[in-house]
Motif scaffolding. Structure first.
Motif, PDB file in Angstrom:
ATOM      1  N   ALA A 296      -2.733  -3.955   0.367  1.00  0.00           N
ATOM      2  CA  ALA A 296      -4.040  -3.607  -0.193  1.00  0.00           C
ATOM      3  C   ALA A 296      -4.433  -4.637  -1.244  1.00  0.00           C
ATOM      4  N   LEU A 297      -5.740  -4.804  -1.414  1.00  0.00           N
ATOM      5  CA  LEU A 297      -6.278  -5.675  -2.467  1.00  0.00           C
ATOM      6  C   LEU A 297      -7.307  -4.892  -3.256  1.00  0.00           C
ATOM      7  N   ALA A 298      -7.049  -4.758  -4.547  1.00  0.00           N
ATOM      8  CA  ALA A 298      -7.998  -4.079  -5.427  1.00  0.00           C
ATOM      9  C   ALA A 298      -8.754  -5.108  -6.251  1.00  0.00           C
ATOM     10  N   VAL A 299     -10.053  -4.908  -6.363  1.00  0.00           N
ATOM     11  CA  VAL A 299     -10.866  -5.682  -7.298  1.00  0.00           C
ATOM     12  C   VAL A 299     -11.284  -4.713  -8.389  1.00  0.00           C
ATOM     13  N   ILE A 300     -10.730  -4.904  -9.576  1.00  0.00           N
ATOM     14  CA  ILE A 300     -10.945  -3.991 -10.696  1.00  0.00           C
ATOM     15  C   ILE A 300     -11.876  -4.676 -11.689  1.00  0.00           C
ATOM     16  N   ILE A 301     -13.066  -4.153 -11.835  1.00  0.00           N
ATOM     17  CA  ILE A 301     -14.029  -4.715 -12.781  1.00  0.00           C
ATOM     18  C   ILE A 301     -13.878  -3.970 -14.105  1.00  0.00           C
TER      19      ILE A 301
ATOM     20  N   ASP B 119       0.846  -1.197   0.000  1.00  0.00           N
ATOM     21  CA  ASP B 119       0.000   0.000   0.000  1.00  0.00           C
ATOM     22  C   ASP B 119       0.882   1.249   0.000  1.00  0.00           C
ATOM     23  N   VAL B 120       1.356   1.617  -1.198  1.00  0.00           N
ATOM     24  CA  VAL B 120       2.244   2.772  -1.356  1.00  0.00           C
ATOM     25  C   VAL B 120       1.643   3.723  -2.376  1.00  0.00           C
ATOM     26  N   PRO B 121       2.045   4.986  -2.376  1.00  0.00           N
ATOM     27  CA  PRO B 121       1.481   5.955  -3.316  1.00  0.00           C
ATOM     28  C   PRO B 121       1.767   5.598  -4.775  1.00  0.00           C
ATOM     29  N   GLY B 122       0.826   5.933  -5.644  1.00  0.00           N
ATOM     30  CA  GLY B 122       1.030   5.821  -7.083  1.00  0.00           C
ATOM     31  C   GLY B 122       0.573   4.523  -7.714  1.00  0.00           C
ATOM     32  N   VAL B 123       0.176   3.547  -6.894  1.00  0.00           N
ATOM     33  CA  VAL B 123      -0.166   2.234  -7.456  1.00  0.00           C
ATOM     34  C   VAL B 123      -1.411   2.320  -8.335  1.00  0.00           C
ATOM     35  N   ILE B 124      -2.435   2.983  -7.845  1.00  0.00           N
ATOM     36  CA  ILE B 124      -3.682   3.065  -8.612  1.00  0.00           C
ATOM     37  C   ILE B 124      -3.441   3.749  -9.958  1.00  0.00           C
ATOM     38  N   GLY B 125      -2.609   4.794  -9.936  1.00  0.00           N
ATOM     39  CA  GLY B 125      -2.290   5.477 -11.192  1.00  0.00           C
ATOM     40  C   GLY B 125      -1.545   4.581 -12.157  1.00  0.00           C
TER      41      GLY B 125
END
Length: 528
Positions: free
Chosen positions: A496-501, A464-470
């Motif tokens: 963190a765990l993202a579920v990206i649909i 969970d670090v900055p910039g991952v979502i980008g």
């Protein structure tokens, strides 16, 4: 005494018809020669129907079949049957999954031999062209060649046994079996798909699903050795036909033996124009022995269903509102979806499936366990797993089914929790339902989320670090993959765990780029 009406909608072997006609409590009606539009005028009389591929069991058929209680598909495939529509009407759907096993196995061997010896072309040269030219038809022996078998179920394993008698070196790839199933037969087991691509001959025996459609494409063919021979007597579309055509035309693939095609009848398929292909018109089940077995087994299943004795090989569970509380149905559906999701996220030989029913739904733990098992095994077994044989198949594969009920469900009135353990890892997923029609996944591997169990999903676990979502968004945008929804769960350990649909199919290249991100721990792709 009122007789049960069994209607035969398509042609089956005479032996099955004789069985039906000989029963004093059965009114047997054969409408196989009736035009399909006229069939709708008479199907309302049937208690049980026997169909094959010629009859579309669609909404019009079901609307007309007002008295139908069960349907027997005389064969394996049920692509032409609206199983969900049947379930909603309380119609039990059965198939005959094993009657054509030996026929399909032997046809596979026939194609293999025909390809290695160019048999059809040598035959035509002599018989049709009347040319005797032995030196033109040098072939290859099966002995000492390496055979790669994709899928080691009923058919693939029997192909392996026969190939061993030809003194072939046999290797199989099937992440959903215990390796001992192969090694006990003297067949090498691999978890590296590239080992299969390095073989002299490759044959495929898998169900047709999201994972297997086009699983042999351009990239896989590029990795194969020059002069490879490919066989497909399973399902059309497992090989990418365009890539197959190019490989055959270039000579990279020396020969291919095909019984199935993406679109059938395949009379205008470009593959037929090539002179290094052996083809048959979907003859996998076309032996007198298999047709006899299909007909007699289908007839016996129809008789048992008409009399209410049993429903062997049932592919669905009829849902009658009068027999099941309204709040239970969405939990059964949700549990099966969770099982299917977990199996896609945790590919491997399943060791155990633990299902916990919390709150009021816990009273239905046995039904939840059945639906969870069907969902988890559907990833590897496709249409062959059903609500009737789920417990038997699980026991046969050494899978422990663990059931627990709890009177409380924490923050929810009811919830279900599934823990899937394979030889590789453990995945745990929890879900709940609101207002009897809203299903939600609320936890994956300890990460709290709120996800609708539907569509194409990328599961992305990361530091969970900055910039991952980008970074994730940039990679998906570069490959024109549109994000429909993005749900994020975080824990107290910095993960963190993202579920990206997403709206589009996701390629292996996209998944590799996501996994290459410095913050990535794992990337998984699932489809519900």
């Amino acid at each position: 005494m009122k007789k049960h009406v069994v209607m035969v909608c398509d042609h089956i072997h005479e032996s099955g018809l004789e069985m039906l006609a000989s029963q004093p409590d059965i009114e047997y009606i054969n409408v196989a020669d009736l035009p399909k539009d006229e069939l709708l005028n008479v199907i309302g009389k049937a208690d049980v129907a026997i169909t094959r591929s010629s009859t579309e069991v669609n909404s019009a058929f079901l609307e007309a079949a007002s008295n139908l209680k069960a349907l027997v598909r005389a064969g394996v495939g049920v692509d032409n049957v609206d199983i969900d529509g049947c379930s909603k009407r309380g119609i039990i759907v059965m198939n005959v999954p094993t009657a054509n096993t030996i026929a399909a196995v032997e046809l596979t061997m026939a194609h293999m031999l025909a390809c290695m010896r160019a048999f059809p072309y040598a035959h035509n040269h002599l018989k049709l062209d009347r040319v005797w030219k032995r030196e033109k038809w040098y072939g290859y022996e099966l002995k000492d060649k390496k055979l790669g078998i994709i899928g080691f179920g009923n058919i693939g394993s029997r192909v392996g046994k026969r190939a061993k008698t030809f003194e072939m070196d046999v290797i199989t790839y099937d992440p959903y079996i215990d390796p001992s199933k192969a090694t006990d037969l003297g067949v090498e087991y691999t978890t590296n798909f590239d080992d299969i691509l390095a073989c002299d001959i490759i044959t495929i025996h898998t169900p047709k699903n999201q994972e297997t459609i086009g699983m042999i494409g351009k990239k896989e063919i590029e990795k194969m050795k020059e002069g490879v021979v490919l066989i497909n007597c399973a399902r059309g579309g497992l090989y990418d036909e365009e890539a197959l055509y190019e490989g055959l035309k270039s000579g990279k693939i020396r020969f291919a033996g095909l019984d199935v095609f993406v679109k059938e009848p395949a009379t205008d398929n470009p593959l037929l124009d090539l002179d290094n292909v052996t083809v048959t018109p979907h003859l996998g089940a076309n032996t007198y022995e298999s047709q006899y077995k299909i007909a007699t087994q289908a007839a016996q299943q129809a008789l048992d269903a008409a009399r209410g004795i049993s429903y062997p090989n049932a592919l669905n569970l009829p849902i009658r509102e009068s027999e099941i509380p309204a709040f239970v149905k969405p939990y059964l559906e949700l549990t099966q979806k969770i099982g299917f999701l977990a199996a896609q996220a945790n590919k491997g030989a399943i060791k155990s499936i633990k299902i916990v029913g919390e709150g009021g739904i816990g009273e239905y733990i046995d039904s939840l366990a059945t639906f969870a098992t069907v969902g988890a095994l559907k990833e590897s077994l496709g249409e062959t797993i059903n609500y009737v044989n789920a417990d038997f198949v699980a026991k046969e594969r050494g899978i422990d089914i663990i059931k627990e009920s709890s009177p409380t469900a924490g923050a929810y009135k009811s919830s279900v929790r599934l823990k899937l353990t394979t030889d590789k890892e453990v995945v745990e997923i929890a879900g709940t339902s609101f207002n009897e029609d809203v299903q939600r996944i609320v936890e994956i591997n300890g990460f709290a989320l709120d996800v609708e169990p539907k569509g194409r999903m990328i599961l992305f676990k990361n530091t969970d670090v900055p910039g991952v979502i980008g970074d994730v968004g940039q990679i998906l945008a570069k490959h024109h993959v549109n994000i429909a929804d993005f749900r994020l769960g975080r824990d107290k350990t910095g993960l963190a765990l993202a579920v990206i649909i997403v709206d589009n199919d996701v390629s292996e290249e996209v998944l590799r780029e996501l996994d290459a991100l410095e913050a990535s721990i794992y990337v998984k792709y699932v489809i519900l």
